[in-house]
Motif scaffolding. Structure first.
Motif, PDB file in Angstrom:
ATOM      1  N   GLY A  49      39.025  -8.157 -43.053  1.00 57.47           N
ATOM      2  CA  GLY A  49      40.253  -7.372 -43.351  1.00 57.47           C
ATOM      3  C   GLY A  49      39.204  -5.719 -43.288  1.00 57.47           C
ATOM      4  N   LEU A  50      38.133  -5.794 -43.752  1.00 58.38           N
ATOM      5  CA  LEU A  50      37.665  -4.477 -43.429  1.00 58.38           C
ATOM      6  C   LEU A  50      37.322  -3.459 -42.308  1.00 58.38           C
ATOM      7  CD1 LEU A  50      35.487  -2.315 -45.218  1.00 58.38           C
ATOM      8  CD2 LEU A  50      33.691  -3.831 -44.438  1.00 58.38           C
ATOM      9  N   HIS A  51      38.851  -2.309 -42.283  1.00 64.46           N
ATOM     10  CA  HIS A  51      38.536  -1.871 -41.266  1.00 64.46           C
ATOM     11  C   HIS A  51      39.122  -0.360 -41.333  1.00 64.46           C
ATOM     12  CE1 HIS A  51      40.134  -1.557 -36.992  1.00 64.46           C
ATOM     13  NE2 HIS A  51      41.090  -0.050 -37.154  1.00 64.46           N
ATOM     14  N   GLY A  52      38.472   0.248 -40.221  1.00 63.34           N
ATOM     15  CA  GLY A  52      39.020   1.950 -40.792  1.00 63.34           C
ATOM     16  C   GLY A  52      38.295   2.653 -42.316  1.00 63.34           C
ATOM     17  N   TRP A  53      38.443   3.632 -42.490  1.00 58.96           N
ATOM     18  CA  TRP A  53      38.364   4.403 -43.102  1.00 58.96           C
ATOM     19  C   TRP A  53      39.138   4.478 -44.560  1.00 58.96           C
ATOM     20  CZ3 TRP A  53      34.554   6.754 -44.813  1.00 58.96           C
ATOM     21  CH2 TRP A  53      34.144   7.752 -45.894  1.00 58.96           C
ATOM     22  N   ASP A  54      40.140   4.634 -44.641  1.00 57.77           N
ATOM     23  CA  ASP A  54      41.068   4.140 -45.182  1.00 57.77           C
ATOM     24  C   ASP A  54      41.629   3.011 -45.982  1.00 57.77           C
ATOM     25  OD1 ASP A  54      42.840   5.912 -47.997  1.00 57.77           O
ATOM     26  OD2 ASP A  54      44.474   5.423 -46.712  1.00 57.77           O
ATOM     27  N   TYR A  65      43.096  -9.369 -48.259  1.00 64.77           N
ATOM     28  CA  TYR A  65      43.949  -9.943 -47.436  1.00 64.77           C
ATOM     29  C   TYR A  65      44.984  -9.193 -46.939  1.00 64.77           C
ATOM     30  CZ  TYR A  65      45.590 -14.654 -47.536  1.00 64.77           C
ATOM     31  OH  TYR A  65      47.110 -16.097 -46.739  1.00 64.77           O
ATOM     32  N   ASP A  66      45.923  -8.280 -47.524  1.00 68.55           N
ATOM     33  CA  ASP A  66      46.597  -7.745 -46.974  1.00 68.55           C
ATOM     34  C   ASP A  66      46.109  -6.806 -45.911  1.00 68.55           C
ATOM     35  OD1 ASP A  66      48.460  -9.400 -48.562  1.00 68.55           O
ATOM     36  OD2 ASP A  66      47.943  -8.564 -50.344  1.00 68.55           O
ATOM     37  N   ARG A  67      46.356  -6.467 -44.973  1.00 74.57           N
ATOM     38  CA  ARG A  67      45.595  -5.358 -44.169  1.00 74.57           C
ATOM     39  C   ARG A  67      45.298  -3.957 -44.901  1.00 74.57           C
ATOM     40  NH1 ARG A  67      42.718  -9.106 -43.871  1.00 74.57           N
ATOM     41  NH2 ARG A  67      42.241 -10.810 -41.614  1.00 74.57           N
ATOM     42  N   GLY A  68      44.427  -3.298 -44.482  1.00 72.61           N
ATOM     43  CA  GLY A  68      45.349  -1.710 -44.500  1.00 72.61           C
ATOM     44  C   GLY A  68      44.569  -1.533 -46.309  1.00 72.61           C
ATOM     45  N   THR A  69      44.186  -2.749 -46.840  1.00 71.35           N
ATOM     46  CA  THR A  69      43.638  -2.534 -48.652  1.00 71.35           C
ATOM     47  C   THR A  69      42.078  -2.630 -48.658  1.00 71.35           C
ATOM     48  OG1 THR A  69      43.918  -4.871 -49.167  1.00 71.35           O
ATOM     49  CG2 THR A  69      45.579  -3.936 -49.200  1.00 71.35           C
ATOM     50  N   MET A  70      41.439  -2.610 -47.373  1.00 67.41           N
ATOM     51  CA  MET A  70      39.958  -2.102 -47.855  1.00 67.41           C
ATOM     52  C   MET A  70      39.427  -1.864 -46.156  1.00 67.41           C
ATOM     53  SD  MET A  70      37.165  -5.038 -47.464  1.00 67.41           S
ATOM     54  CE  MET A  70      37.679  -6.227 -48.894  1.00 67.41           C
ATOM     55  N   GLY A  71      38.585  -0.431 -47.276  1.00 66.86           N
ATOM     56  CA  GLY A  71      38.172   0.041 -45.730  1.00 66.86           C
ATOM     57  C   GLY A  71      36.987   0.835 -46.171  1.00 66.86           C
ATOM     58  N   TYR A  72      36.237   1.664 -45.238  1.00 68.60           N
ATOM     59  CA  TYR A  72      34.695   2.056 -45.576  1.00 68.60           C
ATOM     60  C   TYR A  72      34.830   3.238 -46.564  1.00 68.60           C
ATOM     61  CZ  TYR A  72      33.690  -1.130 -41.464  1.00 68.60           C
ATOM     62  OH  TYR A  72      33.610  -1.955 -40.544  1.00 68.60           O
ATOM     63  N   VAL A  73      35.876   3.492 -46.701  1.00 68.11           N
ATOM     64  CA  VAL A  73      35.284   4.298 -48.156  1.00 68.11           C
ATOM     65  C   VAL A  73      35.037   4.959 -48.919  1.00 68.11           C
ATOM     66  CG1 VAL A  73      37.493   4.702 -48.555  1.00 68.11           C
ATOM     67  CG2 VAL A  73      36.868   6.540 -48.980  1.00 68.11           C
ATOM     68  N   ASP A  74      35.125   3.163 -49.364  1.00 71.91           N
ATOM     69  CA  ASP A  74      34.692   2.723 -50.754  1.00 71.91           C
ATOM     70  C   ASP A  74      33.141   2.611 -50.573  1.00 71.91           C
ATOM     71  OD1 ASP A  74      36.776   3.387 -52.556  1.00 71.91           O
ATOM     72  OD2 ASP A  74      37.014   1.242 -52.170  1.00 71.91           O
ATOM     73  N   LEU A  75      32.810   2.131 -49.649  1.00 69.23           N
ATOM     74  CA  LEU A  75      30.949   1.614 -49.305  1.00 69.23           C
ATOM     75  C   LEU A  75      30.321   2.974 -49.123  1.00 69.23           C
ATOM     76  CD1 LEU A  75      31.923  -1.529 -46.926  1.00 69.23           C
ATOM     77  CD2 LEU A  75      31.123  -1.437 -48.948  1.00 69.23           C
ATOM     78  N   VAL A  76      30.523   4.244 -49.308  1.00 64.07           N
ATOM     79  CA  VAL A  76      30.599   5.265 -48.319  1.00 64.07           C
ATOM     80  C   VAL A  76      30.551   6.710 -49.920  1.00 64.07           C
ATOM     81  CG1 VAL A  76      29.962   7.121 -46.715  1.00 64.07           C
ATOM     82  CG2 VAL A  76      30.489   5.383 -45.840  1.00 64.07           C
ATOM     83  N   VAL A  77      31.325   6.774 -50.009  1.00 68.56           N
ATOM     84  CA  VAL A  77      31.624   7.820 -51.290  1.00 68.56           C
ATOM     85  C   VAL A  77      30.938   7.225 -52.383  1.00 68.56           C
ATOM     86  CG1 VAL A  77      33.778   8.871 -52.237  1.00 68.56           C
ATOM     87  CG2 VAL A  77      33.856   8.582 -49.921  1.00 68.56           C
ATOM     88  N   THR A  78      31.087   6.080 -53.065  1.00 68.92           N
ATOM     89  CA  THR A  78      30.671   5.588 -53.929  1.00 68.92           C
ATOM     90  C   THR A  78      29.344   5.778 -54.150  1.00 68.92           C
ATOM     91  OG1 THR A  78      32.198   3.744 -54.192  1.00 68.92           O
ATOM     92  CG2 THR A  78      30.575   3.719 -55.848  1.00 68.92           C
ATOM     93  N   PRO A  79      28.374   5.533 -53.538  1.00 70.22           N
ATOM     94  CA  PRO A  79      26.800   5.820 -53.831  1.00 70.22           C
ATOM     95  C   PRO A  79      26.408   6.958 -53.291  1.00 70.22           C
ATOM     96  CG  PRO A  79      27.186   3.795 -52.020  1.00 70.22           C
ATOM     97  CD  PRO A  79      28.524   4.168 -52.700  1.00 70.22           C
ATOM     98  N   LEU A  80      27.032   7.911 -52.481  1.00 70.08           N
ATOM     99  CA  LEU A  80      27.292   9.118 -51.569  1.00 70.08           C
ATOM    100  C   LEU A  80      27.296   9.964 -53.165  1.00 70.08           C
ATOM    101  CD1 LEU A  80      26.528   8.730 -47.859  1.00 70.08           C
ATOM    102  CD2 LEU A  80      24.681   9.096 -49.724  1.00 70.08           C
ATOM    103  N   ALA A  81      29.219  10.268 -53.633  1.00 71.64           N
ATOM    104  CA  ALA A  81      28.883  11.058 -54.232  1.00 71.64           C
ATOM    105  C   ALA A  81      28.431  10.625 -55.358  1.00 71.64           C
ATOM    106  CB  ALA A  81      30.662  11.053 -53.850  1.00 71.64           C
TER     107      ALA A  81
END
Length: 232
Positions: A79-84, A159-175
């Motif tokens: 379900g990992l898809h998109g940014w949000d 599992y519910d589509r739209g609840t996992m995106g790339y935002v956390d993988l990028v923003v968490t370490p960089l910010a």
């Protein structure tokens, strides 16, 4: 003729006392300080337990605890898809960066080469230390999102589509890296100057926590006072 060399040797010993030759002492080498893997892993594990415990208070986590674990886990990863990811702005751009900063400080406080460094943009060792913290934060963040012991496995985020995106993988370490630098700057340029030559009272300890919240939580993870400082 045979006495001449012996006499010469006698005078040499008088002028420069003879002593048995001793082998040179082996050079002693001081081992370079090593990164405290045990401490860093324990403190990161402590944080993971706290986060997963808090997530259990959320209904959206509890409703996905049933079912086959591995099948649901793999389906969640797909379900990992998109940014949000559908989370509120404050969660993605406030809470997650703070998580990145906390885990960055976990690395720093377990690294003998970085623990005593203060804000110094002209010091290559400072940047090397803080970039290592960024790497640790990225590894923790990825694990927290995608590992079986993270959100995808416990509670099946994605599992519910739209609840996992790339935002956390990028923003968490960089910010989070940016927050580490900001807290370093505030601590060195503001708080250290205010405290200079004064006893560290309760008032100063409260100010330390308020202006360095990520460092304070990282201190608690190693069972130290939130206002603890390794540099003073």
């Amino acid at each position: 003729m045979g006495l001449l060399p012996a006499s010469a040797m006698l005078w040499l010993c008088v002028l420069n006392p003879c002593s048995p030759q001793t082998p040179p002492r082996p050079e002693t080498t001081i081992a370079a300080p090593q990164f405290n893997w045990g401490g860093a892993l324990k403190q990161s594990g402590f944080l993971l337990v706290i986060q997963n415990t808090l997530r259990m208070a959320q209904k959206k986590t509890r409703v996905h605890l049933d079912g086959p674990f591995w099948d649901d886990y793999v389906y969640s990863l797909e379900g990992l898809h998109g940014w949000d990811d559908g989370n509120p702005f404050i969660t993605n751009y406030g809470g997650h960066p703070m998580m990145g900063a906390i885990t960055g400080f976990v690395q720093i406080q377990n690294d003998p080469r970085g623990i005593d460094l203060k804000w110094d943009p002209h010091n290559p060792a400072y940047w090397k230390s803080r970039l290592k913290g960024l790497g640790w934060a990225a590894a923790y963040s990825t694990s927290y999102e995608l590992a079986p012991w993270g959100e995808a496995g416990i509670g099946n985020v994605g599992y519910d589509r739209g609840t996992m995106g790339y935002v956390d993988l990028v923003v968490t370490p960089l910010a989070g890296f940016g927050l580490v630098l900001l807290e370093d700057y505030i601590d060195a340029k503001l708080m250290a100057r205010i405290e200079q030559g004064k006893p560290v009272t309760l008032k100063f300890r409260i100010v330390r926590v308020l202006f360095n919240p990520s460092r304070s939580i990282a201190n608690v993870l190693r069972l130290k006072r939130p206002s603890h400082r390794d540099t003073r």
